[in-house]
Design an enzyme around this catalytic site. Sequence first.
Site, PDB file in Angstrom:
ATOM      1  N   GLY A  28      -0.135   8.210 -20.191  1.00 42.49           N
ATOM      2  CA  GLY A  28       0.996   7.922 -21.087  1.00 42.49           C
ATOM      3  C   GLY A  28       1.199   9.117 -21.981  1.00 42.49           C
ATOM      4  O   GLY A  28       2.260   9.714 -22.033  1.00 42.49           O
ATOM      5  N   ASN A  64      -3.097   2.853 -10.724  1.00 36.79           N
ATOM      6  CA  ASN A  64      -4.102   2.833  -9.451  1.00 36.79           C
ATOM      7  C   ASN A  64      -4.075   1.141  -8.859  1.00 36.79           C
ATOM      8  O   ASN A  64      -3.623   0.134  -9.688  1.00 36.79           O
ATOM      9  CB  ASN A  64      -5.534   2.516 -10.051  1.00 36.79           C
ATOM     10  CG  ASN A  64      -6.155   3.740  -9.814  1.00 36.79           C
ATOM     11  OD1 ASN A  64      -5.901   4.583  -8.757  1.00 36.79           O
ATOM     12  ND2 ASN A  64      -7.452   3.798 -10.191  1.00 36.79           N
ATOM     13  N   ARG A  71      -8.617  10.411 -23.032  1.00 39.03           N
ATOM     14  CA  ARG A  71      -8.192  10.423 -24.316  1.00 39.03           C
ATOM     15  C   ARG A  71      -9.168  10.674 -25.320  1.00 39.03           C
ATOM     16  O   ARG A  71     -10.531  10.384 -25.204  1.00 39.03           O
ATOM     17  CB  ARG A  71      -7.668   8.724 -24.466  1.00 39.03           C
ATOM     18  CG  ARG A  71      -6.922   8.283 -25.487  1.00 39.03           C
ATOM     19  CD  ARG A  71      -6.699   6.802 -25.315  1.00 39.03           C
ATOM     20  NE  ARG A  71      -6.385   6.259 -26.547  1.00 39.03           N
ATOM     21  CZ  ARG A  71      -7.037   5.734 -27.530  1.00 39.03           C
ATOM     22  NH1 ARG A  71      -8.230   5.737 -27.398  1.00 39.03           N
ATOM     23  NH2 ARG A  71      -6.369   5.293 -28.622  1.00 39.03           N
ATOM     24  N   LYS A 119      -5.078   5.882  -0.933  1.00 39.41           N
ATOM     25  CA  LYS A 119      -5.900   5.963  -2.281  1.00 39.41           C
ATOM     26  C   LYS A 119      -6.492   4.644  -2.507  1.00 39.41           C
ATOM     27  O   LYS A 119      -7.700   4.534  -2.992  1.00 39.41           O
ATOM     28  CB  LYS A 119      -4.809   6.167  -3.201  1.00 39.41           C
ATOM     29  CG  LYS A 119      -5.283   6.037  -4.893  1.00 39.41           C
ATOM     30  CD  LYS A 119      -5.860   7.530  -5.274  1.00 39.41           C
ATOM     31  CE  LYS A 119      -6.146   7.718  -6.430  1.00 39.41           C
ATOM     32  NZ  LYS A 119      -6.752   6.589  -7.433  1.00 39.41           N
ATOM     33  N   ASN A 131     -19.991   9.236  -9.425  1.00 40.11           N
ATOM     34  CA  ASN A 131     -19.535   9.196  -8.067  1.00 40.11           C
ATOM     35  C   ASN A 131     -20.502   9.729  -7.147  1.00 40.11           C
ATOM     36  O   ASN A 131     -20.728   9.036  -6.056  1.00 40.11           O
ATOM     37  CB  ASN A 131     -18.120   9.788  -8.038  1.00 40.11           C
ATOM     38  CG  ASN A 131     -17.216   8.923  -8.900  1.00 40.11           C
ATOM     39  OD1 ASN A 131     -17.401   7.840  -9.451  1.00 40.11           O
ATOM     40  ND2 ASN A 131     -16.078   9.457  -9.167  1.00 40.11           N
ATOM     41  N   GLU A 169      -9.663  -2.834 -12.898  1.00 36.47           N
ATOM     42  CA  GLU A 169      -8.545  -2.996 -11.915  1.00 36.47           C
ATOM     43  C   GLU A 169      -9.040  -3.614 -10.476  1.00 36.47           C
ATOM     44  O   GLU A 169      -8.093  -3.424  -9.525  1.00 36.47           O
ATOM     45  CB  GLU A 169      -7.791  -1.400 -11.780  1.00 36.47           C
ATOM     46  CG  GLU A 169      -7.187  -1.114 -13.070  1.00 36.47           C
ATOM     47  CD  GLU A 169      -6.742   0.155 -12.808  1.00 36.47           C
ATOM     48  OE1 GLU A 169      -5.404   0.334 -13.200  1.00 36.47           O
ATOM     49  OE2 GLU A 169      -7.224   1.279 -12.113  1.00 36.47           O
TER      50      GLU A 169
HETATM   51  O1  KPL Z   1      -9.699   7.444  -8.628  1.00 35.88           O
HETATM   52  C1  KPL Z   1     -10.716   7.252  -9.055  1.00 35.88           C
HETATM   53  C2  KPL Z   1     -11.041   6.626  -9.955  1.00 35.88           C
HETATM   54  O2  KPL Z   1     -12.014   6.651 -10.680  1.00 35.88           O
HETATM   55  O3  KPL Z   1     -10.291   5.479 -10.228  1.00 35.88           O
HETATM   56  C3  KPL Z   1     -11.864   8.276  -8.171  1.00 35.88           C
HETATM   57  C4  KPL Z   1     -11.035   8.708  -7.140  1.00 35.88           C
HETATM   58  C5  KPL Z   1     -12.751   7.521  -7.606  1.00 35.88           C
HETATM   59  C6  KPL Z   1     -12.618   9.196  -9.147  1.00 35.88           C
HETATM   60  O4  KPL Z   1     -13.364   8.834  -9.978  1.00 35.88           O
END
Ligand code: KPL
Length: 314
Positions: A22, A111, A139, A193, A211, A276
């Site tokens: 934002g 997302n 942030r 995605k 990751n 999420e």
């Molecule tokens: O989009 C991502 C997230 O953390 O939400 C990834 C691609 C996994 C990168 O961390």
Amino acid sequence: MQQTPTRETPATWHVLGAGAMGCLWASSLASCGNAVRLLLREPPAQARSLDIRLNGLDGSRREVQVCADGTGDASPILKLLACTKAPALLPALERIAHRIAPGATVVLLQNGMGFHEAVAALLPGARVFCALTTEGAFREGAFTVHHAGRGETLLGAWSQTDAAAAPALAAELGRGGLRVRIAEDIREALWKKLAVNCAINPLTALHGCPNGALLERPALRREFDALCAELATVLKGLGHTDIATSIGQDAARVAQATAANRSSMRQDLEAGRETEIAFITGFLCERARIAGLPCPLNEALYGAVRERERRAAN
Ligand code: KPL
């Protein structure tokens, strides 16, 4: 007779949510001459101006002035960029739905999936656009954002009837310097995605690992590969054949490229925030259930993340 040229009347951009995204977008929109008003979760009693501090990619530090709407503000919203996390989106939109003008432009930058239909139903008169971004921002404090990585934002209309407006909107959103590109098929881009997030986010959140560990640690690699195989079967069954074919490679490429990162779901879980998961793995499981496709690994991850959220909340 000479015609008066029709000019686009600039309208105020309202930005919903003052997290990293934002603040990044609000400062970008304000830096190229737009009036920007922030819609905060806890608005001040009276509208007030505030400075967003932007620590830029090149090490620069800037302050960009915007305005925060007050509790009593009721002016119509013509252009809205929604940057909240997915779980906060609908409750926030419900609070301001009465202000969103017929024909308003509403851009959703979240997302996950499963909320676009609900937004379109809540705001039937609005033109709803979806955006996906790879801009890296975090942030550093209230209204202070560090733009950590240059990415790109894909934009597309949720409904085909609004597709013609997307190029002008992309140009307008990109005027402050953030790269914005039109997606050929935004729904398929959202699915792609989503599939990568299904592969990376719950595993990294539950194991509390970066990751890249999904590729490097043998036990995690086996879990990751099995999950990608299940995702491929489900995606194929749902008709997303191209995404199904490349999900293993795509997820591994993203995990590699973001090897040192803490996924957003891991960050949320570790901070005791709602994740999420419902809009990522939960959405996939629901679509699979409707289509009669088994997805036990995804179901188990969904349940495990929900359980950890519940424990963190108590
Ligand atoms: O989009 C991502 C997230 O953390 O939400 C990834 C691609 C996994 C990168 O961390």
